[in-house]
Each structure stands twice: as structure tokens, then as C-alpha cells.
Design a protein around this motif. Structure first.
Motif, short mmCIF file in Angstrom:
data_model
loop_
_atom_site.label_atom_id
_atom_site.label_comp_id
_atom_site.label_asym_id
_atom_site.label_seq_id
_atom_site.Cartn_x
_atom_site.Cartn_y
_atom_site.Cartn_z
N ALA A 59 36.66 -16.50 -77.62
CA ALA A 59 37.58 -17.03 -77.45
C ALA A 59 37.17 -18.28 -75.92
N ASP A 60 36.10 -17.53 -75.36
CA ASP A 60 35.43 -18.78 -74.34
C ASP A 60 34.93 -20.23 -75.27
N ALA A 61 34.29 -19.08 -76.01
CA ALA A 61 33.43 -20.21 -77.02
C ALA A 61 33.31 -21.60 -76.87
N SER A 68 28.42 -17.98 -78.21
CA SER A 68 29.42 -17.14 -78.15
C SER A 68 28.98 -15.57 -77.72
N LYS A 69 29.81 -14.54 -76.51
CA LYS A 69 29.04 -13.45 -76.70
C LYS A 69 29.93 -12.45 -76.52
N ALA A 194 43.87 -12.45 -89.90
CA ALA A 194 43.33 -11.85 -89.59
C ALA A 194 43.96 -11.04 -88.27
N LYS A 195 43.12 -9.83 -87.90
CA LYS A 195 43.64 -8.80 -87.11
C LYS A 195 43.62 -9.27 -85.49
N LEU A 200 39.52 -12.44 -78.98
CA LEU A 200 38.66 -12.69 -79.80
C LEU A 200 39.42 -14.34 -80.40
N GLN A 201 38.95 -14.81 -81.15
CA GLN A 201 39.59 -15.70 -81.94
C GLN A 201 38.34 -15.66 -83.45
N ALA A 202 39.88 -15.66 -84.13
CA ALA A 202 39.62 -15.70 -85.98
C ALA A 202 39.43 -16.56 -86.48
N PHE A 203 38.49 -17.01 -87.40
CA PHE A 203 38.09 -17.64 -88.44
C PHE A 203 38.64 -16.96 -89.94
N SER A 204 38.85 -17.99 -90.22
CA SER A 204 38.80 -17.71 -92.16
C SER A 204 37.24 -18.00 -92.23
#
Length: 344
Positions: A59-61, A68-69, A194-195, A200-204
Motif C-alpha cells: 500500500a505504501d508503493a 512495491s515490496k 478482493a480479500k 496491501l492494496q488490491a487491484f483487479s
């Protein structure tokens, strides 16, 4: 229909000019649409070929995948809970062939998954476009940041990322090249929703495409051009039939005076519009599909029959709307007043 056809034969030049303009506009639209689809494939075929699911990045990316890591422990927990999930990383780079010629590639590595190519240490699987550059199975490739060598194990079709051919490499080799231990992304296929994972940030799949540099701007620009051309075609219909109707006010007055209904006059105009548009679109579809077959292999051009049909339907709807709007004046025609204007 009989009246409409007689008018077309009487004013061939006018209708041919309109048909020619619609043909040119629609043909240009099909070509740009093919380029748009081709560039989309060339930019993101690697992502578009994956099944529906969700990508997860740190999410910080700030929605930038290459910085992203994902924490190793978190990644292990997700992969343990969902056996279909995969951790992967993508980075742009290059490889040198035996003649020390550089080839830009998108390095991809992942945990064990049927969705991605599995390669051993020192092996690489490449997009087939590099085969056209003279690289063959068994060739030895190098990278300036890698101490060893890569042996070409095989090729895959249509695996591009950010306009670069994908190069699948082993995770240990990837970590050595980029001096990292963490993966950038988690992909979980087959999810409707999305879970929620902490941090973490979710993307379709579609949303993730917009994180690829240039993808969104590239597609938006081309799609704007396509829709402008579609709107212009509608305006052409409206202007053409408006001018035709102005010249035929007296004729409409006479027809109304002898009992012809307004809806019949609209049918006449719609039949003319349909006749011109179908012929123009038929030629456009045939030529654009022919162009798709003879286009140079290096040109990112992809125009499916389904896309051509969809665009043709849009042109027909726009033509119908344009012609109908121009015909509103027909409804307002008063027989006696129109006849007195002296137009017959």
C-alpha cells in the motif's frame, strides 16, 4: 422505400459524396481501433492473458508496482492459505546475445504456479518476438548484473509487458540481478471480491493495467480519437439530411397534402441513411480486415471481427440519431405553407 430509392438514383452525386465521407471516417476509425488494440496487446499481453483475479502490492508503493515490496512472512502466509496464489516480480532490463547485442526485456519471476513459466537456475524462457531477432533455443544470453549465463529454454507466444518481450527467469537469478529478497506482487486468480490483507492494496486485472507506465495515457488518447470520429460521422449525417430536407420542404408539403404521413417520410430518410451506411461500412470492414492480414509483423495492429461488428453497430446507431434529429423539421412542415414557398 420506392420514393427513397428514386431520390437516391436522381441525386447520385450527393449520396455518393456522403457515402464516401462515411467510408473514409469509418475506415479511419477501424484502423485506429486496430492500432489501439494492437498497442494494448503489445503493452500488456502478459497481464491480459491472465485469468480474472486480483493483484496485491504494498500500500505504501503509491500504485507503483516496481517499488512495491511485500513482506516475506506475509507472502508465505498468503501462499500457504491459497494454493492458487502466486508471488511475482516484474522489472525492465536487458539481455546480451552472443554478438553482445542488447535486447530490452521485462524480467518476470514467480513462485511455483501454472499461470507462469517454471524455469531452473541459469535458464530463460522468452517471448517469441525475440526469436525473430535471431535468438534460438540453446543460445547463451548474459546480463551485466548477473554473474552467470542464461540458456534459452524455449519461447512463449504473446507475452509482452510495457512494449517489451517478457523473459521468465528463476527467482534466485532475479534476486541476484536486482539485489532484492521480497516479491513485488501477489496474484490470486478467480476472486469475485478482493480479500483484505493488512498493508496491501488490491487491484483487479483492469485496474492493474493502469499502473503500467504509459498504458492509460496511450489508450485514452486513441479512444478519444475513435469516439471523436464516431461523433463526427453523426454530425455529418445530421448536416447532410438537414440540407436535403430544407431543399425538399415544398415536396414534403405536397406529400403531406395528398395524405402521406410524417412517419412515412421519416422511414424514407432512414432507408436512405441505412442504404448509404451499410455500403460504406461494408467496404470499410472489408478493407480494414484486409489491412490486418497484410500489416507488417512489427506493427502492433489487432482488429477482430467482433470489434468491427461492434463499431459498425455504433455507426449505424449514430447515423440513425443524426438523421432523425435533422428530420425534426419534417414534423413541423405545414402543407399549405410549404407549397406556397414555391418548392416542388
Amino acid at each position: 422505400m420506392n420514393i427513397a430509392w428514386k431520390e437516391i438514383k436522381k441525386n447520385k452525386a450527393r449520396f455518393m459524396i456522403l457515402g464516401s465521407i462515411i467510408f473514409l471516417v469509418s475506415f479511419l476509425t477501424f484502423i485506429i481501433s486496430g492500432l489501439s488494440n494492437g498497442l494494448s496487446q503489445d503493452n500488456a499481453a502478459f497481464i491480459k492473458d491472465l485469468p480474472k483475479g486480483h493483484f496485491y502490492m504494498n500500500a505504501d508503493a503509491n500504485e507503483t508496482y516496481n517499488i512495491s515490496k511485500i513482506d516475506e512472512q506475509l507472502a508465505d502466509n498468503i501462499l500457504t492459505d491459497d494454493h492458487d496464489a502466486a508471488a511475482l516480480s516484474i522489472q525492465m532490463g536487458f539481455m546480451n546475445d552472443s554478438e553482445d547485442k542488447q535486447h530490452s526485456v521485462a524480467f518476470v519471476t514467480s513462485t511455483e504456479s501454472k499461470l507462469f513459466e517454471s524455469v531452473q537456475k541459469g535458464e530463460v524462457v522468452l517471448d517469441r518476438s525475440l526469436e525473430e531477432d535471431g535468438i534460438k533455443i540453446g543460445d547463451i544470453l548474459t546480463n551485466n548484473q548477473f554473474s552467470g549465463e542464461f540458456k534459452v529454454k524455449g519461447f512463449v507466444d504473446q507475452k509482452k509487458y510495457s512494449h517489451a518481450p517478457v523473459a521468465y527467469i528463476n527467482m534466485e537469478n532475479y534476486k541476484e540481478i536486482y539485489r532484492v529478497n521480497e516479491m513485488q506482487l501477489i496474484f490470486i486468480p478467480g476472486q469475485e471480491d478482493a480479500k483484505d490483507f493488512s498493508g496491501l492494496q488490491a487491484f483487479s486485472n483492469k485496474e492493474f493495467l493502469n499502473t503500467i507506465p504509459s498504458y492509460s495515457a496511450e489508450q485514452m488518447s486513441l479512444n478519444m480519437i475513435i469516439w471523436f470520429l464516431v461523433v463526427i460521422s453523426g454530425m455529418l449525417f445530421a448536416i447532410f439530411f438537414y440540407m436535403m430536407n430544407v431543399q425538399k420542404i415544398g415536396l414534403y408539403g405536397i406529400l403531406k397534402a395528398i395524405g402521406v404521413k410524417t412517419i412515412s417520410l421519416f422511414y424514407m430518410m432512414w432507408n436512405q441513411m441505412l442504404f448509404i451506411t451499410v455500403i460504406a461500412l461494408g467496404l470499410s470492414v472489408a478493407l480494414s480486415q484486409g489491412f490486418a492480414k497484410i500489416a507488417p509483423s512489427g506493427m502492433p495492429f489487432s482488429l477482430t471481427v467482433e470489434t468491427s461488428i461492434q463499431l459498425s453497430c455504433i455507426f449505424l446507431v449514430i447515423g440513425f440519431i443524426g438523421a432523425t434529429l435533422s428530420g425534426i423539421q419534417i414534423k413541423k412542415v405545414e402543407p399549405l405553407q410549404a407549397i406556397q414557398q414555391g418548392e416542388a
